[in-house]
Scaffold this motif. Sequence first.
Motif, PDB file in Angstrom:
ATOM      1  N   ARG A   1       0.833  -1.205   0.000  1.00 25.68           N
ATOM      2  CA  ARG A   1       0.000   0.000   0.000  1.00 25.68           C
ATOM      3  C   ARG A   1       0.864   1.250   0.000  1.00 25.68           C
ATOM      4  NH1 ARG A   1      -2.400   2.966   3.978  1.00 25.68           N
ATOM      5  NH2 ARG A   1      -1.671   1.555   5.598  1.00 25.68           N
TER       6      ARG A   1
ATOM      7  N   THR B   1      -3.391   7.303  -4.563  1.00 27.45           N
ATOM      8  CA  THR B   1      -4.147   7.179  -3.319  1.00 27.45           C
ATOM      9  C   THR B   1      -4.599   5.727  -3.223  1.00 27.45           C
ATOM     10  OG1 THR B   1      -4.946   9.455  -3.433  1.00 27.45           O
ATOM     11  CG2 THR B   1      -6.177   7.926  -2.024  1.00 27.45           C
TER      12      THR B   1
ATOM     13  N   PRO C   1      -6.344   2.131  -2.330  1.00 28.56           N
ATOM     14  CA  PRO C   1      -7.647   1.689  -1.824  1.00 28.56           C
ATOM     15  C   PRO C   1      -7.558   1.353  -0.349  1.00 28.56           C
ATOM     16  CG  PRO C   1      -7.053   0.526  -3.853  1.00 28.56           C
ATOM     17  CD  PRO C   1      -5.836   1.255  -3.391  1.00 28.56           C
ATOM     18  N   LYS C   2      -8.692   1.289   0.298  1.00 26.74           N
ATOM     19  CA  LYS C   2      -8.728   1.094   1.746  1.00 26.74           C
ATOM     20  C   LYS C   2      -8.352  -0.320   2.156  1.00 26.74           C
ATOM     21  CE  LYS C   2     -11.783   1.516   5.747  1.00 26.74           C
ATOM     22  NZ  LYS C   2     -13.136   1.894   6.240  1.00 26.74           N
ATOM     23  N   THR C   3      -8.845  -1.344   1.428  1.00 27.59           N
ATOM     24  CA  THR C   3      -8.655  -2.716   1.879  1.00 27.59           C
ATOM     25  C   THR C   3      -7.334  -3.295   1.378  1.00 27.59           C
ATOM     26  OG1 THR C   3      -9.711  -3.803  -0.020  1.00 27.59           O
ATOM     27  CG2 THR C   3     -11.158  -3.042   1.763  1.00 27.59           C
TER      28      THR C   3
ATOM     29  N   ASP D   1      -7.785  -4.844  -2.217  1.00 23.67           N
ATOM     30  CA  ASP D   1      -7.851  -3.856  -3.301  1.00 23.67           C
ATOM     31  C   ASP D   1      -6.510  -3.157  -3.513  1.00 23.67           C
ATOM     32  OD1 ASP D   1     -10.499  -4.486  -3.679  1.00 23.67           O
ATOM     33  OD2 ASP D   1     -11.281  -2.746  -2.580  1.00 23.67           O
ATOM     34  N   ALA D   2      -5.762  -2.952  -2.432  1.00 27.21           N
ATOM     35  CA  ALA D   2      -4.458  -2.305  -2.564  1.00 27.21           C
ATOM     36  C   ALA D   2      -3.478  -3.187  -3.337  1.00 27.21           C
ATOM     37  CB  ALA D   2      -3.901  -1.951  -1.193  1.00 27.21           C
TER      38      ALA D   2
ATOM     39  N   ALA E   1      -4.486  -3.152  -6.944  1.00 23.13           N
ATOM     40  CA  ALA E   1      -4.142  -1.872  -7.571  1.00 23.13           C
ATOM     41  C   ALA E   1      -2.663  -1.801  -7.903  1.00 23.13           C
ATOM     42  CB  ALA E   1      -4.532  -0.715  -6.642  1.00 23.13           C
TER      43      ALA E   1
END
Length: 245
Positions: A165, A174, A176-178, A181-182, A185
Amino acid sequence: MVAEKQINEFISRLRAGAGENLQSVILYGSAADGEFHPEFSNVNLLCILRETSFAQLTAIVPTVEWWTRQKHHEPLVLTREEMERSTDVFSIELLDMQQRHRVLFGDDVLNGIHIPMALHRAQLEYELRQKLILLRGRLLLAANKKKSLWQLLLGSLSTFTTLFRHTLIALGDTPPKTKRDAVEALTTRIPFDASAFMQLLDIRERKAETKHFDVADVFARYLAAVQQVTAAVDKMLDSPGPRSV
């Protein structure tokens, strides 16, 4: 579930022990952003004291002893000045706290502190390399023990997803929160196979069981992914600004 009753009891005891010396108590990390897992996550607390003399620290020892008896790690204890002057050496940790925290008592001391991003990128490479070397060393000790390999994989997962992350942050994104998802990404910025991370997250989230996978195969893909991201971050440091690698 986050141990809210224990946290509230800790704060009550800490206020009684520290008195006016206590400036702030902050919950940070997964317990503050909804990704807390009782088996793999820690309840991370930052305690800001106005003074950290021997006498002031010993005044809160009974509270910390009580907290650790509840099977939690000891809190991080700093003065506000120490925290603000540590942004150059703890840029990853403080940026993480700044982005994922909840004030439980007192001032929001994390709000507005400046994180030097050039130093963040340097620390990111250091942390990736250090954790990669540790991963290899522990693999050598656990290679013939399936249970130990699974423990190593699942135990290191949060560390590497956090560093992934922060790799997105260093690239100017920026994140992602989870965790899931990070990691996904990051595959759009750095070419690597994230399948081992997805499978480990499935196991962690009780969507799959270890018996469904070959631990050697998962570890091989996991190690390769960490090595590829670490090498990419090394190259990124040669660039004056964020870019895809």
